[in-house]
Design a protein around this motif. Structure first.
Motif, mmCIF file in Angstrom:
data_model
loop_
_atom_site.group_PDB
_atom_site.id
_atom_site.type_symbol
_atom_site.label_atom_id
_atom_site.label_comp_id
_atom_site.label_asym_id
_atom_site.label_seq_id
_atom_site.Cartn_x
_atom_site.Cartn_y
_atom_site.Cartn_z
ATOM 1 N N MET A 8 0.831 -1.163 0.000
ATOM 2 C CA MET A 8 0.000 0.000 0.000
ATOM 3 C C MET A 8 0.883 1.236 0.000
ATOM 4 N N LEU A 9 0.502 2.226 -0.810
ATOM 5 C CA LEU A 9 1.296 3.439 -0.950
ATOM 6 C C LEU A 9 0.673 4.585 -0.166
ATOM 7 N N ARG A 10 1.509 5.454 0.359
ATOM 8 C CA ARG A 10 1.024 6.732 0.875
ATOM 9 C C ARG A 10 1.792 7.801 0.121
ATOM 10 N N LEU A 11 1.039 8.629 -0.595
ATOM 11 C CA LEU A 11 1.658 9.680 -1.389
ATOM 12 C C LEU A 11 1.650 10.970 -0.592
ATOM 13 N N ASP A 12 2.809 11.521 -0.320
ATOM 14 C CA ASP A 12 2.898 12.788 0.385
ATOM 15 C C ASP A 12 2.919 13.903 -0.638
ATOM 16 N N PRO A 13 1.944 14.826 -0.545
ATOM 17 C CA PRO A 13 1.935 15.934 -1.496
ATOM 18 C C PRO A 13 3.185 16.788 -1.350
ATOM 19 N N TRP B 66 -10.546 -5.020 -0.037
ATOM 20 C CA TRP B 66 -9.257 -4.448 0.348
ATOM 21 C C TRP B 66 -9.243 -2.925 0.394
ATOM 22 N N TYR B 67 -10.345 -2.286 0.049
ATOM 23 C CA TYR B 67 -10.382 -0.819 0.149
ATOM 24 C C TYR B 67 -11.667 -0.371 0.852
ATOM 25 N N GLU B 68 -11.590 0.842 1.419
ATOM 26 C CA GLU B 68 -12.769 1.438 2.051
ATOM 27 C C GLU B 68 -13.465 2.427 1.120
ATOM 28 N N THR B 69 -12.696 3.049 0.216
ATOM 29 C CA THR B 69 -13.264 4.043 -0.704
ATOM 30 C C THR B 69 -12.791 3.764 -2.121
ATOM 31 N N ARG C 210 -10.184 8.851 4.123
ATOM 32 C CA ARG C 210 -11.310 8.041 3.649
ATOM 33 C C ARG C 210 -11.003 6.561 3.741
ATOM 34 N N GLY C 211 -10.025 6.171 4.580
ATOM 35 C CA GLY C 211 -9.602 4.780 4.635
ATOM 36 C C GLY C 211 -8.760 4.469 3.414
ATOM 37 N N ARG C 212 -8.520 3.178 3.175
ATOM 38 C CA ARG C 212 -7.760 2.799 1.979
ATOM 39 C C ARG C 212 -8.551 3.147 0.729
ATOM 40 N N VAL C 213 -7.847 3.729 -0.230
ATOM 41 C CA VAL C 213 -8.476 4.219 -1.452
ATOM 42 C C VAL C 213 -7.997 3.397 -2.644
ATOM 43 N N ALA C 214 -8.929 3.041 -3.517
ATOM 44 C CA ALA C 214 -8.597 2.437 -4.811
ATOM 45 C C ALA C 214 -9.178 3.358 -5.880
ATOM 46 N N ILE C 215 -8.370 3.688 -6.879
ATOM 47 C CA ILE C 215 -8.755 4.656 -7.907
ATOM 48 C C ILE C 215 -8.927 3.937 -9.245
ATOM 49 N N PHE C 216 -10.038 4.228 -9.926
ATOM 50 C CA PHE C 216 -10.373 3.598 -11.202
ATOM 51 C C PHE C 216 -10.649 4.715 -12.215
ATOM 52 N N ILE C 217 -9.732 4.907 -13.160
ATOM 53 C CA ILE C 217 -9.816 6.031 -14.096
ATOM 54 C C ILE C 217 -10.150 5.538 -15.501
ATOM 55 N N ASP C 218 -11.279 6.009 -16.021
ATOM 56 C CA ASP C 218 -11.672 5.764 -17.407
ATOM 57 C C ASP C 218 -10.910 6.783 -18.255
ATOM 58 N N GLY C 219 -9.817 6.349 -18.894
ATOM 59 C CA GLY C 219 -8.923 7.250 -19.611
ATOM 60 C C GLY C 219 -9.609 8.070 -20.692
ATOM 61 N N THR D 173 -3.943 14.256 -5.869
ATOM 62 C CA THR D 173 -5.217 14.883 -5.524
ATOM 63 C C THR D 173 -6.267 13.843 -5.163
ATOM 64 N N LEU D 174 -6.422 12.814 -6.004
ATOM 65 C CA LEU D 174 -7.452 11.799 -5.765
ATOM 66 C C LEU D 174 -7.159 10.968 -4.521
ATOM 67 N N THR D 175 -5.888 10.771 -4.221
ATOM 68 C CA THR D 175 -5.504 10.001 -3.039
ATOM 69 C C THR D 175 -5.689 10.821 -1.774
ATOM 70 N N GLY D 176 -5.345 12.092 -1.856
ATOM 71 C CA GLY D 176 -5.468 12.959 -0.689
ATOM 72 C C GLY D 176 -4.565 12.491 0.436
ATOM 73 N N ARG D 177 -5.093 12.467 1.650
ATOM 74 C CA ARG D 177 -4.320 12.043 2.818
ATOM 75 C C ARG D 177 -4.541 10.566 3.140
ATOM 76 N N SER D 178 -5.213 9.876 2.282
ATOM 77 C CA SER D 178 -5.547 8.472 2.525
ATOM 78 C C SER D 178 -4.480 7.543 1.974
ATOM 79 N N PRO D 179 -4.343 6.343 2.552
ATOM 80 C CA PRO D 179 -3.431 5.360 1.954
ATOM 81 C C PRO D 179 -4.012 4.848 0.636
ATOM 82 N N LEU D 180 -3.149 4.706 -0.371
ATOM 83 C CA LEU D 180 -3.572 4.251 -1.695
ATOM 84 C C LEU D 180 -3.327 2.758 -1.835
#
Length: 198
Positions: free
Chosen positions: A1-6, A119-122, A20-29, A51-58
């Motif tokens: 799991m990644l945490r991205l620091d802005p 495996w994700y909350e959001t 928002r808990g663990r985040v999974a991002i799904f992008i329709d390109g 931006t989409l990850t914010g302060r949440s773990p990715l």
């Protein structure tokens, strides 16, 4: 799991500041590409991910797009995406009767959202495609929150109604747009004879 620091100077938009808990991002390109065209911006994919990850773990960030295997510029862009935090999911472009090319990845997005739900909350879905409404509903029934991020004019009302939170891309465009030109331009998995996919 990644945490991205802005970056120190990078301010998160309001909707992404809370955990928002663990985040999974799904992008329709393709959907994101057309939204960016409508807004008159180019997407900075590093800033988009932060931006989409914010302060949440990715947990993971998926990018879905149609591909032309002979387009070296596009292949270079997708390689860059893979090396910069995205799991790239592709499908060959198919020729339509009007001469344009397109690839539909709705099934892939829906399957991945459902396969990873424990495996994700959001789930952050970057698409306005109403065909994904059933998958959003199914993910919600599994207990995950769903945030839909898309341009309002290109978003299905049903998708907005099913989401736990809707964020209009227009409201965060200053956080995700390129501030200077980089070497990769993305042309959304849709092309025709006059347009070079990059």
């Amino acid at each position: 799991m990644l945490r991205l620091d802005p970056d120190p100077g990078f301010q998160l938009p309001e909707p992404f500041q809370d955990n928002r808990g663990r985040v999974a991002i799904f992008i329709d390109g393709a959907n994101l590409f057309y939204a960016a065209l409508q807004m008159g911006i180019e997407i900075d994919y590093t800033r988009l991910l932060k931006t989409l990850t914010g302060r949440s773990p990715l947990l993971r960030s998926f990018f879905y797009t149609g591909v032309d295997r002979n387009n070296e510029k596009q292949q270079g862009f997708l390689l860059w995406m893979r090396r910069n935090g995205y799991r790239v999911v592709t499908k060959e472009l198919t020729q339509l009767p009007d001469g344009s090319k397109r690839a539909n990845l709705d099934v892939e997005i829906a399957v991945d959202m459902l396969s990873l739900v424990r495996w994700y909350e959001t789930a952050v879905l970057v698409s306005g495609d109403g065909d994904l409404a059933y998958a959003v509903n199914a993910v919600s029934y599994q207990g995950a929150r769903v945030e839909v991020v898309s341009l309002r004019s290109m978003t299905s009302d049903q998708l907005i109604n099913l989401a736990d939170r809707y964020i209009d891309l227009e409201s965060i465009k200053d956080y995700i747009k390129k501030t200077n030109r980089s070497s990769y331009l993305y042309r959304g998995g849709v092309s025709n004879d006059e347009e070079d996919e990059g």
